[in-house]
Design a protein around this motif. Structure first.
Motif, PDB file in Angstrom:
ATOM      1  N   VAL A 173       0.856  -1.183   0.000  1.00  0.00           N
ATOM      2  CA  VAL A 173       0.000   0.000   0.000  1.00  0.00           C
ATOM      3  C   VAL A 173       0.892   1.234   0.000  1.00  0.00           C
ATOM      4  O   VAL A 173       1.713   1.419   0.902  1.00  0.00           O
ATOM      5  CB  VAL A 173      -0.938   0.018   1.221  1.00  0.00           C
ATOM      6  CG1 VAL A 173      -1.872   1.217   1.150  1.00  0.00           C
ATOM      7  CG2 VAL A 173      -1.743  -1.278   1.293  1.00  0.00           C
ATOM      8  N   GLY A 227       1.187   5.261   0.073  1.00  0.00           N
ATOM      9  CA  GLY A 227       0.535   6.524   0.386  1.00  0.00           C
ATOM     10  C   GLY A 227       1.463   7.698   0.126  1.00  0.00           C
ATOM     11  O   GLY A 227       2.247   7.683  -0.828  1.00  0.00           O
ATOM     12  N   ARG A 263     -12.390  -1.355  -1.159  1.00  0.00           N
ATOM     13  CA  ARG A 263     -11.763  -0.074  -1.472  1.00  0.00           C
ATOM     14  C   ARG A 263     -12.726   1.092  -1.268  1.00  0.00           C
ATOM     15  O   ARG A 263     -13.908   1.025  -1.609  1.00  0.00           O
ATOM     16  CB  ARG A 263     -11.250  -0.081  -2.911  1.00  0.00           C
ATOM     17  CG  ARG A 263     -10.515   1.192  -3.288  1.00  0.00           C
ATOM     18  CD  ARG A 263      -9.722   1.029  -4.562  1.00  0.00           C
ATOM     19  NE  ARG A 263      -9.008   2.253  -4.891  1.00  0.00           N
ATOM     20  CZ  ARG A 263      -7.870   2.625  -4.321  1.00  0.00           C
ATOM     21  NH1 ARG A 263      -7.316   1.846  -3.398  1.00  0.00           N
ATOM     22  NH2 ARG A 263      -7.273   3.746  -4.665  1.00  0.00           N
ATOM     23  N   ARG A 264     -12.200   2.197  -0.721  1.00  0.00           N
ATOM     24  CA  ARG A 264     -12.964   3.420  -0.500  1.00  0.00           C
ATOM     25  C   ARG A 264     -12.313   4.568  -1.269  1.00  0.00           C
ATOM     26  O   ARG A 264     -11.114   4.558  -1.531  1.00  0.00           O
ATOM     27  CB  ARG A 264     -13.007   3.782   0.989  1.00  0.00           C
ATOM     28  CG  ARG A 264     -13.698   2.763   1.868  1.00  0.00           C
ATOM     29  CD  ARG A 264     -13.692   3.249   3.302  1.00  0.00           C
ATOM     30  NE  ARG A 264     -14.269   2.263   4.218  1.00  0.00           N
ATOM     31  CZ  ARG A 264     -14.350   2.426   5.531  1.00  0.00           C
ATOM     32  NH1 ARG A 264     -13.886   3.546   6.086  1.00  0.00           N
ATOM     33  NH2 ARG A 264     -14.885   1.496   6.290  1.00  0.00           N
ATOM     34  N   GLU A 265     -13.125   5.555  -1.580  1.00  0.00           N
ATOM     35  CA  GLU A 265     -12.596   6.734  -2.255  1.00  0.00           C
ATOM     36  C   GLU A 265     -11.563   7.422  -1.358  1.00  0.00           C
ATOM     37  O   GLU A 265     -11.796   7.614  -0.166  1.00  0.00           O
ATOM     38  CB  GLU A 265     -13.723   7.702  -2.591  1.00  0.00           C
ATOM     39  CG  GLU A 265     -13.260   8.888  -3.418  1.00  0.00           C
ATOM     40  CD  GLU A 265     -14.399   9.805  -3.824  1.00  0.00           C
ATOM     41  OE1 GLU A 265     -14.124  10.879  -4.367  1.00  0.00           O
ATOM     42  OE2 GLU A 265     -15.577   9.434  -3.586  1.00  0.00           O
ATOM     43  N   ARG A 291      -1.001  11.134   2.926  1.00  0.00           N
ATOM     44  CA  ARG A 291      -1.999  10.066   2.738  1.00  0.00           C
ATOM     45  C   ARG A 291      -1.477   8.825   3.455  1.00  0.00           C
ATOM     46  O   ARG A 291      -0.510   8.216   3.025  1.00  0.00           O
ATOM     47  CB  ARG A 291      -2.229   9.762   1.266  1.00  0.00           C
ATOM     48  CG  ARG A 291      -3.231   8.627   1.028  1.00  0.00           C
ATOM     49  CD  ARG A 291      -3.479   8.368  -0.436  1.00  0.00           C
ATOM     50  NE  ARG A 291      -4.178   9.461  -1.080  1.00  0.00           N
ATOM     51  CZ  ARG A 291      -4.519   9.494  -2.364  1.00  0.00           C
ATOM     52  NH1 ARG A 291      -4.194   8.462  -3.140  1.00  0.00           N
ATOM     53  NH2 ARG A 291      -5.149  10.520  -2.886  1.00  0.00           N
ATOM     54  N   ASP A 306      -8.592   6.215  -0.667  1.00  0.00           N
ATOM     55  CA  ASP A 306      -7.634   5.252  -0.127  1.00  0.00           C
ATOM     56  C   ASP A 306      -6.283   5.368  -0.826  1.00  0.00           C
ATOM     57  O   ASP A 306      -6.191   5.819  -1.981  1.00  0.00           O
ATOM     58  CB  ASP A 306      -8.156   3.826  -0.303  1.00  0.00           C
ATOM     59  CG  ASP A 306      -9.038   3.372   0.853  1.00  0.00           C
ATOM     60  OD1 ASP A 306      -9.170   4.130   1.828  1.00  0.00           O
ATOM     61  OD2 ASP A 306      -9.582   2.260   0.767  1.00  0.00           O
ATOM     62  N   PRO A 313      -1.049   5.168   4.518  1.00  0.00           N
ATOM     63  CA  PRO A 313      -1.350   3.862   3.918  1.00  0.00           C
ATOM     64  C   PRO A 313      -1.870   2.836   4.932  1.00  0.00           C
ATOM     65  O   PRO A 313      -2.434   1.816   4.528  1.00  0.00           O
ATOM     66  CB  PRO A 313      -0.008   3.418   3.364  1.00  0.00           C
ATOM     67  CG  PRO A 313       0.994   4.034   4.283  1.00  0.00           C
ATOM     68  CD  PRO A 313       0.417   5.360   4.691  1.00  0.00           C
ATOM     69  N   THR A 315      -5.745   2.018   5.017  1.00  0.00           N
ATOM     70  CA  THR A 315      -6.089   1.267   3.804  1.00  0.00           C
ATOM     71  C   THR A 315      -5.656  -0.189   3.924  1.00  0.00           C
ATOM     72  O   THR A 315      -6.405  -1.109   3.571  1.00  0.00           O
ATOM     73  CB  THR A 315      -5.420   1.912   2.576  1.00  0.00           C
ATOM     74  OG1 THR A 315      -5.875   3.249   2.439  1.00  0.00           O
ATOM     75  CG2 THR A 315      -5.755   1.131   1.316  1.00  0.00           C
ATOM     76  N   ARG A 348      -7.991  -2.075   6.342  1.00  0.00           N
ATOM     77  CA  ARG A 348      -9.286  -2.403   5.726  1.00  0.00           C
ATOM     78  C   ARG A 348      -9.140  -3.535   4.714  1.00  0.00           C
ATOM     79  O   ARG A 348     -10.010  -4.400   4.594  1.00  0.00           O
ATOM     80  CB  ARG A 348      -9.887  -1.160   5.075  1.00  0.00           C
ATOM     81  CG  ARG A 348     -10.542  -0.195   6.051  1.00  0.00           C
ATOM     82  CD  ARG A 348     -11.438   0.800   5.328  1.00  0.00           C
ATOM     83  NE  ARG A 348     -10.670   1.673   4.441  1.00  0.00           N
ATOM     84  CZ  ARG A 348     -10.079   2.793   4.821  1.00  0.00           C
ATOM     85  NH1 ARG A 348     -10.162   3.175   6.087  1.00  0.00           N
ATOM     86  NH2 ARG A 348      -9.418   3.531   3.965  1.00  0.00           N
TER      87      ARG A 348
END
Length: 384
Positions: A192, A194, A284-286, A206, A288, A208, A211, A214
Motif C-alpha cells: 500500500v 501513500g 476499497r474506498r474513495e 496520505r 484510499d 497507507p 487502507t 481495511r
C-alpha cells in the motif's frame, strides 16, 4: 529386517543438509544397484539456485510400475550443543535411532529400499516393475529435484502407475494415518503506497495504514469455504505486517503485508486469486492509498487421490502389520506429492513424525522394522 536399521544408520551418518548430497544418494544407489536395479544419478541446475543431485532407479520394464519416492536431504541440525546425541552419528539408545533425518525421511528411505530389495530377491521374475525417485532438494527450494526428475523420466518414456511417498505421516503411532491428498498453498503480498507527511498536517499526507487494515479485514472477514468430505476448510493467515517507520511523528509512505492461504480442492489457483482480488476491490474506498497485489510464483495446487483400490491396498498392508486401520487424511503442509500427482496416483505413508526438524529427532527401531514389513506387504499385494 536388521538390514533396515543398519541402512538407516548409514544414511543418517551422511551429512546431506540441503543441497549437499553427502553420500546418501550414493549409498541408496549402491543397495539398489546390487539388487539388480538400473540406477541413474541426475543433476539439475537453475539460475540462482544450487545444483542438486537426484537418483532414479528401476527394476523391470513392464506394467504396472509401483514407484517409491522420497528425499535424502535434511534440514540443518541447528545448535548441535542442544542435541543429546550427535545429529549425524546414527546412535541407537533405548530402542530409538537418533539423528537428523531419522524420521524425515531417511528412516522411510531405508525401509522402502530394504523392502524392495527383499522383494526382488524373493520374486525376481514378478510381472511389472518397481521404480525409485529420490531427490536431494525437498527441504530446499524444490526447484532442481522431484519436479525436474519427473519431467526427465517422462521424456525418457518412463510410465508410472502408482506411487508411495515415504514422508512421516503418522502423528502418534505407526498405522495412524495415510495422506491421500494435500491442500494447496498460495502466498500473496499487499503493498500500500501513500504519501509521507507530518502527523500534525494529515491533510498534506496520505496514510497507507488504514487502507492496509481495511484490505486485510476484507480478506479475513468471512470464511473462504466450509471444507469438503476429505479436506478441512481453507484458511487465510496474515503472516507479517511491515511499515518500517521508526518515527512517532511521521505518517509513513508505505505499508506491506504478506498472507498465506492453505486451500482445498474447491479452489484452483486462478479461482482463488480472483476471489482475493474481488474482496480487495469491494473493500476499497474513495481516497484510499494505492493497493498493489502480487502472488508468489512458487505455489502448490490442492489434490486428492481417489480413495479406491490402491488406497485400500496400502491401508490393508498397514492394518495387517499394525492392527490399526489408518485414517485417510489431507492435513499438514505441502510435500513432493504435489508434483507426483500429475504423473500417477500417490499416497503418503511413513514413520511417526513427532520429532521431524526438531532437536534429538528420532525414529523407533521397532517402527523401522514394521514400516519395512508394511512396504513389503504392499509390494506383495500390488503385484499379486
Amino acid at each position: 529386517m536388521t538390514d533396515v536399521v543398519s541402512l538407516a544408520q548409514a544414511l543418517i551418518r551422511c551429512p546431506s543438509v540441503t543441497p549437499a548430497e553427502g553420500g546418501a544418494l550414493a549409498l541408496a544407489g549402491e543397495y539398489l544397484s546390487a539388487a539388480g536395479f538400473a540406477v541413474e544419478r541426475v543433476t539439475f541446475s537453475a539460475p540462482g539456485t544450487p545444483d542438486v543431485d537426484n537418483l532414479y532407479a528401476r527394476y523391470g520394464s513392464g506394467a504396472p510400475c509401483l514407484m517409491f519416492a522420497g528425499h535424502t536431504d535434511v534440514v540443518p541440525p541447528g545448535d548441535v550443543s542442544r542435541w543429546r546425541h550427535d545429529p549425524f552419528a546414527g546412535r541407537i539408545v533405548d530402542g530409538r535411532l537418533y539423528g537428523r533425518g531419522a524420521c524425515d525421511m531417511k528412516g522411510g528411505v531405508a525401509a522402502m529400499v530394504t523392502a524392495a530389495v527383499d522383494f526382488v530377491a524373493a520374486r525376481p521374475a514378478f510381472a511389472g516393475s518397481i521404480a525409485f525417485l529420490l531427490t536431494g532438494d525437498e527441504e530446499g527450494p524444490a526447484v532442481n529435484g522431484t519436479v525436474k526428475l519427473l519431467e526427465w523420466a517422462k521424456a525418457r518414456g518412463e510410465v508410472l502407475s502408482h506411487c508411495i511417498l515415504g514422508e512421516p505421516t503418522n502423528p502418534d503411532r505407526l498405522g495412524d494415518m495415510i495422506k491421500i491428498g494435500r491442500r494447496g498453498s498460495l502466498t500473496g503480498r499487499l503493498t500500500v503506497t501513500g504519501k509521507q507527511g507530518h502527523v500534525g498536517y494529515p491533510h498534506l499526507a496520505r496514510n497507507p495504514v488504514p487502507t492496509l487494515l481495511r484490505a486485510l479485514s476484507a480478506l479475513i472477514a468471512s470464511p473462504l469455504d466450509g471444507g469438503t468430505a476429505h479436506f478441512d476448510p481453507s484458511n487465510l493467515e496474515v503472516t507479517t505486517i511491515d511499515i518500517g517507520n521508526p518515527a512517532t511523528n511521521v505518517i509513513p509512505a508505505a505499508a506491506t503485508a504478506v498472507f498465506n492461504i492453505r486451500f482445498n480442492d474447491l479452489w484452483t489457483l486462478d479461482s482463488l486469486k480472483a476471489e482475493i482480488a474481488d474482496r480487495l476491490a469491494r473493500a476499497r474506498r474513495e481516497g484510499d492509498a494505492e493497493v498493489a497485489l502480487a502472488f508468489d510464483p512458487s505455489n502448490a495446487v490442492a489434490f486428492l487421490t481417489d480413495p479406491g483400490p490402491f488406497v485400500t491396498l496400502v491401508s490393508e498392508a498397514v492394518e495387517a502389520q499394525t492392527g490399526r486401520r489408518p485414517a485417510l487424511s489431507t492435513t499438514g503442509g505441502t510435500s513432493d506429492a504435489r508434483f507426483i500427482q500429475a504423473y500417477c496416483p500417490v499416497v503418503e505413508f511413513g514413520p511417526v513424525g513427532g520429532t521431524m526438524h526438531q532437536v534429538d529427532e528420532f525414529v523407533a527401531v521397532d517402527d523401522l522394522v514394521a514400516l519395512t514389513a508394511i512396504y513389503r506387504a504392499a509390494l506383495e499385494r500390488y503385484f499379486g
